[in-house]
Write a protein that holds these residues in place. Structure first.
Motif, PDB file in Angstrom:
ATOM      1  N   GLU A  22      -0.672  10.216 -11.501  1.00  0.00           N
ATOM      2  CA  GLU A  22       0.175  11.058 -10.665  1.00  0.00           C
ATOM      3  C   GLU A  22       1.567  11.164 -11.272  1.00  0.00           C
ATOM      4  OE1 GLU A  22      -0.824  10.912  -6.116  1.00  0.00           O
ATOM      5  OE2 GLU A  22       1.038   9.802  -6.470  1.00  0.00           O
TER       6      GLU A  22
ATOM      7  N   ASP B 245      -9.621  -0.606   0.699  1.00  0.00           N
ATOM      8  CA  ASP B 245      -9.216   0.794   0.577  1.00  0.00           C
ATOM      9  C   ASP B 245      -9.670   1.291  -0.798  1.00  0.00           C
ATOM     10  OD1 ASP B 245      -7.898   3.233   0.246  1.00  0.00           O
ATOM     11  OD2 ASP B 245      -6.173   2.603   1.444  1.00  0.00           O
TER      12      ASP B 245
ATOM     13  N   ASN C 261       0.946   4.654  -9.492  1.00  0.00           N
ATOM     14  CA  ASN C 261      -0.104   5.631  -9.767  1.00  0.00           C
ATOM     15  C   ASN C 261       0.315   6.407 -11.015  1.00  0.00           C
ATOM     16  OD1 ASN C 261      -1.840   7.874  -9.840  1.00  0.00           O
ATOM     17  ND2 ASN C 261      -2.060   7.891  -7.613  1.00  0.00           N
TER      18      ASN C 261
ATOM     19  N   LYS D 253       0.833  -1.212   0.000  1.00  0.00           N
ATOM     20  CA  LYS D 253       0.000   0.000   0.000  1.00  0.00           C
ATOM     21  C   LYS D 253       0.866   1.260   0.000  1.00  0.00           C
ATOM     22  CE  LYS D 253      -4.165  -1.872   2.184  1.00  0.00           C
ATOM     23  NZ  LYS D 253      -5.137  -1.715   3.293  1.00  0.00           N
ATOM     24  N   TRP D 254       1.918   1.219   0.772  1.00  0.00           N
ATOM     25  CA  TRP D 254       2.849   2.353   0.800  1.00  0.00           C
ATOM     26  C   TRP D 254       3.492   2.542  -0.567  1.00  0.00           C
ATOM     27  CZ3 TRP D 254       3.772   6.738   2.675  1.00  0.00           C
ATOM     28  CH2 TRP D 254       5.044   7.304   2.735  1.00  0.00           C
ATOM     29  N   ARG D 255       3.835   1.458  -1.212  1.00  0.00           N
ATOM     30  CA  ARG D 255       4.429   1.546  -2.548  1.00  0.00           C
ATOM     31  C   ARG D 255       3.456   2.230  -3.524  1.00  0.00           C
ATOM     32  NH1 ARG D 255       8.646   1.256  -0.480  1.00  0.00           N
ATOM     33  NH2 ARG D 255       9.969  -0.573  -0.327  1.00  0.00           N
ATOM     34  N   MET D 256       2.194   1.848  -3.488  1.00  0.00           N
ATOM     35  CA  MET D 256       1.222   2.456  -4.400  1.00  0.00           C
ATOM     36  C   MET D 256       1.090   3.957  -4.157  1.00  0.00           C
ATOM     37  SD  MET D 256      -1.928  -0.242  -4.944  1.00  0.00           S
ATOM     38  CE  MET D 256      -2.633   0.757  -6.267  1.00  0.00           C
ATOM     39  N   ARG D 257       1.295   4.385  -2.903  1.00  0.00           N
ATOM     40  CA  ARG D 257       1.079   5.785  -2.570  1.00  0.00           C
ATOM     41  C   ARG D 257       2.291   6.668  -2.870  1.00  0.00           C
ATOM     42  NH1 ARG D 257      -2.353   3.393   1.778  1.00  0.00           N
ATOM     43  NH2 ARG D 257      -4.438   4.200   1.380  1.00  0.00           N
ATOM     44  N   HIS D 258       3.491   6.130  -2.763  1.00  0.00           N
ATOM     45  CA  HIS D 258       4.652   7.018  -2.935  1.00  0.00           C
ATOM     46  C   HIS D 258       5.458   6.770  -4.201  1.00  0.00           C
ATOM     47  CE1 HIS D 258       8.343   4.587  -2.382  1.00  0.00           C
ATOM     48  NE2 HIS D 258       7.578   3.787  -1.680  1.00  0.00           N
TER      49      HIS D 258
ATOM     50  N   THR E  42      -7.111   4.751  -7.548  1.00  0.00           N
ATOM     51  CA  THR E  42      -5.780   4.829  -8.170  1.00  0.00           C
ATOM     52  C   THR E  42      -5.711   3.914  -9.386  1.00  0.00           C
ATOM     53  OG1 THR E  42      -4.689   5.414  -6.089  1.00  0.00           O
ATOM     54  CG2 THR E  42      -3.318   4.398  -7.799  1.00  0.00           C
TER      55      THR E  42
ATOM     56  N   GLN F  87      -9.662   4.213  -2.017  1.00  0.00           N
ATOM     57  CA  GLN F  87      -8.776   5.178  -2.655  1.00  0.00           C
ATOM     58  C   GLN F  87      -7.780   4.474  -3.570  1.00  0.00           C
ATOM     59  OE1 GLN F  87      -9.040   8.509  -2.750  1.00  0.00           O
ATOM     60  NE2 GLN F  87      -7.458   8.305  -4.316  1.00  0.00           N
ATOM     61  N   LEU F  88      -7.337   3.275  -3.170  1.00  0.00           N
ATOM     62  CA  LEU F  88      -6.437   2.509  -4.031  1.00  0.00           C
ATOM     63  C   LEU F  88      -7.181   1.979  -5.255  1.00  0.00           C
ATOM     64  CD1 LEU F  88      -4.283   0.596  -1.390  1.00  0.00           C
ATOM     65  CD2 LEU F  88      -3.798   2.761  -2.550  1.00  0.00           C
TER      66      LEU F  88
END
Length: 370
Positions: A77, A111, A74, A40-45, A117, A113-114
């Motif tokens: 982004e 989640d 993402n 999840k952290w990987r998808m966000r940053h 994404t 939000q993912l």
């Protein structure tokens, strides 16, 4: 062509897919990766991290013809953060999985939000590749339902936008070494899936218990990746079937894994979730006869709709149905009649090998345009 590939979760099937394709590809690849940890952290940053790395590479004079990434990035982004010369490259996103229809134990854990994404990534890509028709269709159906629940500005039209630029690209499988002669002794049953609830191990071991009560003899290997939390049924089954067990647990070395596959007579799936099914295909390629629930990607991979005779590989998805088909398969094995004359492992799996898939994907990548 020069390809820039981005993988934010460089581990497991994601890593194997890229490594094995790049090794055989006619294209020239640059690969930027992040460790397979905290997905999840990987998808966000990862968009920020990759954009910084790409900008540095561009400043050093590097350039590419195509951008390729997995669903862990993402992409919308990322494109907003890239230098213009990379921002305008024809781009492909490859969906190994998605966060809208990937199973969770409890729906409130999802989640969304993912999931969004995944949606914006698909919209930002010039082409969207899925690892099976089943995956594409289930994602788009789930997306239609998800968007329809929004109070306004539902944008359900984007479902057809994504469908129109979708392509199916099956991950290749490795061709096995020559299968050794079958050893004498009881038929050998194989489980080769992740040790998690979405693979439905409870049904598998329940069917084995019924087969055992019928007095049928068999050997058993239970392999596959597992994590810190393992369903209790595996501990119980290891004790219950200890006198039949040949291999038990994850096989980290490819050679050892392939050896287990080559020893199996029958490979069983009870999965409730499977976007593709590479473990099953590799086991069949090594010579194991598949017993599969009539759901998910399996009818597609084994051509059930076009070939009614392929029904010999399927059961109805219940414990009772698996018990019956497994009992019949064990009996045929002892009689030397497990495989019907019109089928063999090569016929079933040859089209999925990297030998066939690499040129298809290389050419598809070459044809992507903005």
């Amino acid at each position: 062509m020069k390809i820039l590939a981005l993988e934010a979760y460089y581990d497991g099937s994601h890593r194997a897919f890229l490594d094995q394709w790049i090794e055989r590809s006619s294209h020239d690849w640059d690969l930027l990766t992040l460790p397979g940890y905290k997905w999840k952290w990987r998808m966000r940053h990862s968009a920020i991290t990759f954009a910084q790395q790409i900008r540095t590479a561009v400043n050093q004079g590097q350039s590419w013809d195509r951008l390729f990434c997995s669903d862990m990035v993402n992409l919308a982004e990322l494109r907003g953060l890239l230098p213009s010369e990379v921002q305008t490259l024809p781009t492909v996103v490859y969906f190994h999985e998605n966060q809208l229809t990937y199973p969770v134990r409890f729906e409130q854990e999802r989640d969304y939000q993912l999931a969004m994404t995944n949606l914006t990534t698909a919209l930002a890509a010039d082409q969207v590749w899925f690892n099976s028709c089943f995956h594409r269709d289930s994602f788009l159906e789930g997306l239609q339902t998800f968007l329809s629940r929004m109070p306004d500005y539902q944008h359900t039209e984007v479902v057809e936008t994504i469908r129109s630029k979708s392509l199916i690209a099956y991950p290749g499988i490795l061709e096995p070494a020559t299968r050794p002669q079958r050893q004498q002794g009881p038929p050998h049953i194989l489980w080769a899936a992740r040790w998690e609830h979405d693979k439905n191990p409870e049904d598998f071991f329940a069917a084995l218990q019924q087969v055992q009560k019928q007095g049928l003899d068999f050997k058993l290997s239970v392999i596959g990746q597992h994590f810190s939390e393992v369903p209790e049924v595996f501990t119980q089954a290891r004790e219950q079937f200890s006198d039949r067990s040949v291999h038990w647990g994850y096989q980290p070395r490819r050679q050892a894994y392939q050896q287990v596959l080559s020893e199996a007579d029958i490979v069983v799936s009870t999965a409730q979730h499977e976007f593709y099914g590479i473990g099953i295909l590799e086991a069949v390629a090594a010579g194991a006869f598949p017993l599969l629930p009539r759901r998910l990607s399996y009818p597609e991979l084994f051509n059930l709709d076009q070939d009614p005779e392929a029904k010999c590989f399927f059961y109805d998805g219940t414990v009772e149905g698996l018990t019956q088909t497994l009992s019949e398969a064990l009996t045929r094995t002892t009689q030397g009649q497990l495989w019907p004359d019109q089928y063999n492992p090569t016929r079933l799996t040859d089209a999925f090998t990297w030998r066939h898939q690499t040129p298809k994907m290389d050419e598809a990548l070459r044809k992507v345009i903005k």
